[in-house]
Motif scaffolding. Structure first.
Motif, PDB file in Angstrom:
ATOM      1  N   MET A   1     -18.417 -16.725 -13.606  1.00  0.00           N
ATOM      2  CA  MET A   1     -17.914 -17.282 -12.349  1.00  0.00           C
ATOM      3  C   MET A   1     -16.653 -16.548 -11.932  1.00  0.00           C
ATOM      4  N   LYS A   2     -16.599 -16.197 -10.653  1.00  0.00           N
ATOM      5  CA  LYS A   2     -15.421 -15.507 -10.120  1.00  0.00           C
ATOM      6  C   LYS A   2     -14.670 -16.447  -9.183  1.00  0.00           C
ATOM      7  N   LEU A   3     -13.354 -16.576  -9.434  1.00  0.00           N
ATOM      8  CA  LEU A   3     -12.491 -17.377  -8.584  1.00  0.00           C
ATOM      9  C   LEU A   3     -11.412 -16.491  -7.989  1.00  0.00           C
ATOM     10  N   VAL A   4     -11.072 -16.750  -6.735  1.00  0.00           N
ATOM     11  CA  VAL A   4     -10.019 -16.013  -6.042  1.00  0.00           C
ATOM     12  C   VAL A   4      -9.031 -17.011  -5.459  1.00  0.00           C
ATOM     13  N   SER A   5      -7.749 -16.660  -5.506  1.00  0.00           N
ATOM     14  CA  SER A   5      -6.698 -17.465  -4.889  1.00  0.00           C
ATOM     15  C   SER A   5      -5.822 -16.534  -4.058  1.00  0.00           C
ATOM     16  N   TRP A   6      -5.461 -16.984  -2.848  1.00  0.00           N
ATOM     17  CA  TRP A   6      -4.671 -16.112  -1.964  1.00  0.00           C
ATOM     18  C   TRP A   6      -3.800 -16.966  -1.049  1.00  0.00           C
ATOM     19  N   ASN A   7      -2.495 -16.743  -1.101  1.00  0.00           N
ATOM     20  CA  ASN A   7      -1.599 -17.293  -0.086  1.00  0.00           C
ATOM     21  C   ASN A   7      -1.694 -16.366   1.119  1.00  0.00           C
ATOM     22  N   VAL A   8      -2.337 -16.852   2.174  1.00  0.00           N
ATOM     23  CA  VAL A   8      -2.643 -16.000   3.325  1.00  0.00           C
ATOM     24  C   VAL A   8      -1.519 -15.974   4.350  1.00  0.00           C
ATOM     25  N   ASN A   9      -0.498 -16.844   4.177  1.00  0.00           N
ATOM     26  CA  ASN A   9       0.653 -16.889   5.093  1.00  0.00           C
ATOM     27  C   ASN A   9       0.197 -16.929   6.550  1.00  0.00           C
ATOM     28  N   GLY A  10      -0.646 -17.896   6.839  1.00  0.00           N
ATOM     29  CA  GLY A  10      -1.193 -18.053   8.185  1.00  0.00           C
ATOM     30  C   GLY A  10      -2.612 -17.508   8.231  1.00  0.00           C
ATOM     31  N   LEU A  11      -3.600 -18.388   8.107  1.00  0.00           N
ATOM     32  CA  LEU A  11      -4.982 -17.921   7.997  1.00  0.00           C
ATOM     33  C   LEU A  11      -5.464 -17.258   9.278  1.00  0.00           C
ATOM     34  N   ARG A  12      -5.053 -17.761  10.431  1.00  0.00           N
ATOM     35  CA  ARG A  12      -5.506 -17.147  11.672  1.00  0.00           C
ATOM     36  C   ARG A  12      -5.018 -15.699  11.773  1.00  0.00           C
ATOM     37  N   ALA A  13      -3.772 -15.467  11.394  1.00  0.00           N
ATOM     38  CA  ALA A  13      -3.246 -14.095  11.412  1.00  0.00           C
ATOM     39  C   ALA A  13      -3.959 -13.239  10.373  1.00  0.00           C
ATOM     40  N   CYS A  14      -4.226 -13.813   9.203  1.00  0.00           N
ATOM     41  CA  CYS A  14      -4.886 -13.062   8.141  1.00  0.00           C
ATOM     42  C   CYS A  14      -6.317 -12.684   8.531  1.00  0.00           C
ATOM     43  N   VAL A  15      -6.989 -13.567   9.257  1.00  0.00           N
ATOM     44  CA  VAL A  15      -8.337 -13.257   9.733  1.00  0.00           C
ATOM     45  C   VAL A  15      -8.312 -12.030  10.642  1.00  0.00           C
ATOM     46  N   ARG A  16      -7.266 -11.935  11.458  1.00  0.00           N
ATOM     47  CA  ARG A  16      -7.141 -10.765  12.338  1.00  0.00           C
ATOM     48  C   ARG A  16      -6.843  -9.483  11.561  1.00  0.00           C
ATOM     49  N   LYS A  17      -6.416  -9.646  10.308  1.00  0.00           N
ATOM     50  CA  LYS A  17      -6.026  -8.490   9.485  1.00  0.00           C
ATOM     51  C   LYS A  17      -7.043  -8.181   8.379  1.00  0.00           C
ATOM     52  N   GLY A  18      -8.250  -8.724   8.509  1.00  0.00           N
ATOM     53  CA  GLY A  18      -9.291  -8.327   7.570  1.00  0.00           C
ATOM     54  C   GLY A  18      -9.704  -9.350   6.544  1.00  0.00           C
ATOM     55  N   PHE A  19      -9.284 -10.606   6.690  1.00  0.00           N
ATOM     56  CA  PHE A  19      -9.613 -11.623   5.697  1.00  0.00           C
ATOM     57  C   PHE A  19     -11.120 -11.743   5.464  1.00  0.00           C
ATOM     58  N   ILE A  20     -11.889 -11.790   6.540  1.00  0.00           N
ATOM     59  CA  ILE A  20     -13.334 -12.010   6.417  1.00  0.00           C
ATOM     60  C   ILE A  20     -13.998 -10.857   5.668  1.00  0.00           C
ATOM     61  N   ASP A  21     -13.581  -9.635   5.957  1.00  0.00           N
ATOM     62  CA  ASP A  21     -14.150  -8.482   5.247  1.00  0.00           C
ATOM     63  C   ASP A  21     -13.886  -8.597   3.750  1.00  0.00           C
ATOM     64  N   TYR A  22     -12.659  -8.947   3.381  1.00  0.00           N
ATOM     65  CA  TYR A  22     -12.331  -9.088   1.968  1.00  0.00           C
ATOM     66  C   TYR A  22     -13.105 -10.251   1.359  1.00  0.00           C
ATOM     67  N   PHE A  23     -13.188 -11.349   2.086  1.00  0.00           N
ATOM     68  CA  PHE A  23     -13.884 -12.533   1.584  1.00  0.00           C
ATOM     69  C   PHE A  23     -15.319 -12.186   1.187  1.00  0.00           C
ATOM     70  N   HIS A  24     -16.022 -11.479   2.063  1.00  0.00           N
ATOM     71  CA  HIS A  24     -17.418 -11.137   1.768  1.00  0.00           C
ATOM     72  C   HIS A  24     -17.511 -10.066   0.684  1.00  0.00           C
ATOM     73  N   GLU A  25     -16.563  -9.141   0.684  1.00  0.00           N
ATOM     74  CA  GLU A  25     -16.576  -8.076  -0.317  1.00  0.00           C
ATOM     75  C   GLU A  25     -16.367  -8.623  -1.727  1.00  0.00           C
ATOM     76  N   VAL A  26     -15.438  -9.552  -1.889  1.00  0.00           N
ATOM     77  CA  VAL A  26     -15.118 -10.054  -3.225  1.00  0.00           C
ATOM     78  C   VAL A  26     -16.187 -11.016  -3.739  1.00  0.00           C
ATOM     79  N   ASN A  27     -16.859 -11.710  -2.805  1.00  0.00           N
ATOM     80  CA  ASN A  27     -18.013 -12.553  -3.152  1.00  0.00           C
ATOM     81  C   ASN A  27     -17.676 -13.537  -4.276  1.00  0.00           C
TER      82      ASN A  27
END
Length: 251
Positions: A1-27
């Motif tokens: 099992m793989k777990l990830v933790s991330w303080n995104v310091n504002g999720l909306r801003a992080c989404v604009r900076k590639g959050f979704i790409d990383y989310f799918h990549e790390v799976n």
């Protein structure tokens, strides 16, 4: 099992900076975030295959936590029952068949330590919360714990003694937890590696020069030790002033 933790310091801003790409990549099987800084209805994430659990702060644009998980938990609990911390959306506890997952965004003591008393009250409440759950089944604690535990966890430790996040009181609370039967998973694998940090100031060139602090953790019940596979930080992933941390565990 793989777990990830991330303080995104504002999720909306992080989404604009590639959050979704990383989310799918790390799976990840379970992906925890802190400091979402939003209220219900302010974002819609299309994360197919994941259940989403959110704990919003009452104050707009502040704090907040969330967990995205492929496996539906047996139960979910928000908060610690303490009005102040509950209002800030700082904790989500998910129960699974073999363990509890506790996702945390610990209060910052602030630069002048004005919030240190609140922080220490939080630490005591969280400690009891963890121990009570650990009596039932093992615990995986993750998140931004806002403390560099040892000198090895901060680049400029000599000039930061007594500062927020590196006070004797805060570091002592972390020691108490680890001495109560828990493991700092990254230090379990890399006890002497001195350049692994998870937070850097936004000041110019600080991150490039790796002048950072390790304040984000995966901590597990000691009886899970034999199930640990690896624990690391994805320091090259941008999008926040923190980087994601990863735990691989055989569950």
């Amino acid at each position: 099992m793989k777990l990830v933790s991330w303080n995104v310091n504002g999720l909306r801003a992080c989404v604009r900076k590639g959050f979704i790409d990383y989310f799918h990549e790390v799976n990840a099987d379970i992906f925890c975030v802190q400091e979402t800084k939003l209220q219900e209805g302010q974002i819609e994430l299309d994360l197919q295959g994941y259940y989403q659990y959110w704990n919003y702060a009452e104050r707009k644009g502040y704090s907040g936590t969330a967990v995205f998980t492929k496996n539906k938990p047996l139960s979910i609990r928000y908060g610690l029952g303490d009005e102040e911390t509950q209002a800030e959306g700082r904790i989500i506890t998910l129960e699974y068949e073999d363990f509890f997952l506790i996702n945390v965004y610990t209060p910052n003591s602030q630069r002048d330590l004005a919030r240190l008393p609140i922080r220490l009250e939080w630490e005591d409440a969280l400690f009891n919360h963890i121990l009570n759950h650990d009596k039932v089944k093992p615990v995986i604690l993750c998140g931004d714990l806002n403390v560099a535990h040892q000198e090895i966890d901060i680049r400029n430790y000599k000039t930061n003694y007594g500062n927020s996040g590196f006070t004797e009181e805060e570091r002592g609370k972390m020691s108490r937890l680890l001495n109560a039967g828990f493991i700092d998973t990254l230090r379990y694998f890399y006890p002497e590696k001195d350049d692994i940090y998870t937070w850097w100031s936004y000041m110019k060139t600080v991150r490039e020069r790796n002048i950072g602090w390790r304040i984000d953790y995966f901590i597990v019940s000691e009886r899970m030790k034999d199930k640990l596979i690896d624990s690391d930080a994805h320091t090259s992933v941008l999008g926040s002033d923190h980087c994601p941390i990863i735990l691989d565990i055989d569950i």
